[in-house]
Design an enzyme around this catalytic site. Structure first.
Site: not given
Ligand code: CP
Ligand code: NVA
Length: 305
Positions: A103, A130, A133, A221, A261, A289
């Site tokens: 990530r 993502h 997701q 989101d 999400c 997930r």
């Molecule tokens: N939806 C998602 O990716 O959650 P986290 O940021 O908690 O991993």
């Molecule tokens: N769009 C959000 C998604 C979190 C899972 C972010 O990037 O923070």
């Protein structure tokens, strides 16, 4: 079959459908408390350059359940934070572990690692995409609706990483997607072009009520993604008309499914009433997930469907 999952476009439609079936199988085994260890002896490293709850939990627990070993590493505890290059890091990981989920911020960081590494690289979220997701979200809808083709989904809020992956997934799977964002916050032009070229049923709709009219699914989101925290006060103002609330839901089909999400900022992009209401499937989405990513790990790490 591609080595990595960097975006949904790394998977053909048939591969996605196979993942859905495998996820169902793994879900059933888990419910029945059956031991199933296709990844015995395999290791997956998880590098986080941003916070995470669901992604970390689902990959870590999933890897353990499949008989493998997950190593969670925060990038600031690695030599990466002291100037070791991404490429050298990728070379080292390739010699120790069987797969790497990361990530990170710019998508190009992930691409750089994937180009150098000989092991599968999985996108656990970048500023642009993502995919895990969106794959589990479409798995959730497939379980609910059986047929995704022609399903109408309205995404309201920020044209961000999640919206991009939902768009690519919609294009692959034949879902009709409407994106409703403030003018300055549309999804990237390049992604709009890509899904149009793929023949997706995609539209940008400015008015939230119009976007929600007659849809099967409403998705939202956070308005301020990780890394953009300094823009929070401005965004809280601009995005207010895009809130998913009861009045918006009344425009959709009666049995509309509400998705997010997570993490949610209750009272901003979604009200408590909607998030905790009968149309919401946000926690089912979060559980999925685990099942979908286990299917992905089996595919990428053991070369099985
Ligand atoms: N939806 C998602 O990716 O959650 P986290 O940021 O908690 O991993
Ligand atoms: N769009 C959000 C998604 C979190 C899972 C972010 O990037 O923070």
């Amino acid at each position: 079959m591609k080595k990595d999952l960097l975006t949904i476009l790394d998977l053909e439609k048939e591969e996605i459908m196979a993942l859905f079936r495998q996820a169902n199988h793994l879900r059933k085994l888990m419910r029945e408390e059956e031991t199933h260890r296709p990844l015995r002896g395999k290791t997956l490293a998880l590098i986080f350059e941003k916070p995470s709850t669901r992604t970390r939990l689902s990959f870590e627990v999933g890897m353990y359940q499949l008989g493998g070993y997950p190593l969670v590493i925060s990038s600031n505890q690695m030599q990466l934070s002291r100037g070791e290059t991404l490429e050298d890091t990728a070379r080292i990981f390739s010699r120790y572990v069987d797969g790497l989920m990361i990530r990170t911020f710019q998508h190009s960081r992930l691409e750089k690692i994937a180009r150098t590494a000989s092991i599968p690289i999985i996108n656990g979220l970048t500023d642009s995409f993502h995919p895990c997701q969106a794959l589990s979200d479409y798995y959730t809808l497939w379980r609910r609706k059986k047929n995704l083709s022609g399903l109408k989904l309205a995404y309201l809020g920020d044209g961000n990483n999640v919206s991009h992956s939902l768009m690519l997934g919609a294009a692959r799977l034949g879902v009709e997607i409407r994106i409703c964002t403030p003018p300055e916050y549309e999804p990237a032009e390049k992604i709009q072009e890509t899904v149009r070229e793929m023949g997706a049923s995609f539209s940008l709709i400015r008015d939230p009520a119009e976007a929600a009219t007659g849809v099967d699914v409403i998705y939202t989101d956070v308005w301020t993604s990780m890394g953009k925290e300094q823009e929070l006060p401005l965004r809280a103002q601009i995005f207010r008309p895009y809130q998913v609330n009861s009045s918006l839901l009344s425009r959709a089909r009666e049995n509309v499914l509400v998705m997010h999400c997570l993490p949610a900022h209750r009272g901003q992009e979604i009200t408590d009433e909607v998030m905790d209401g009968p149309n919401s499937i946000v926690f089912e989405q979060a559980e999925n997930r685990l099942h979908l990513q286990k299917a992905l790990l089996v595919k990428l790490l053991s070369h099985q469907e």
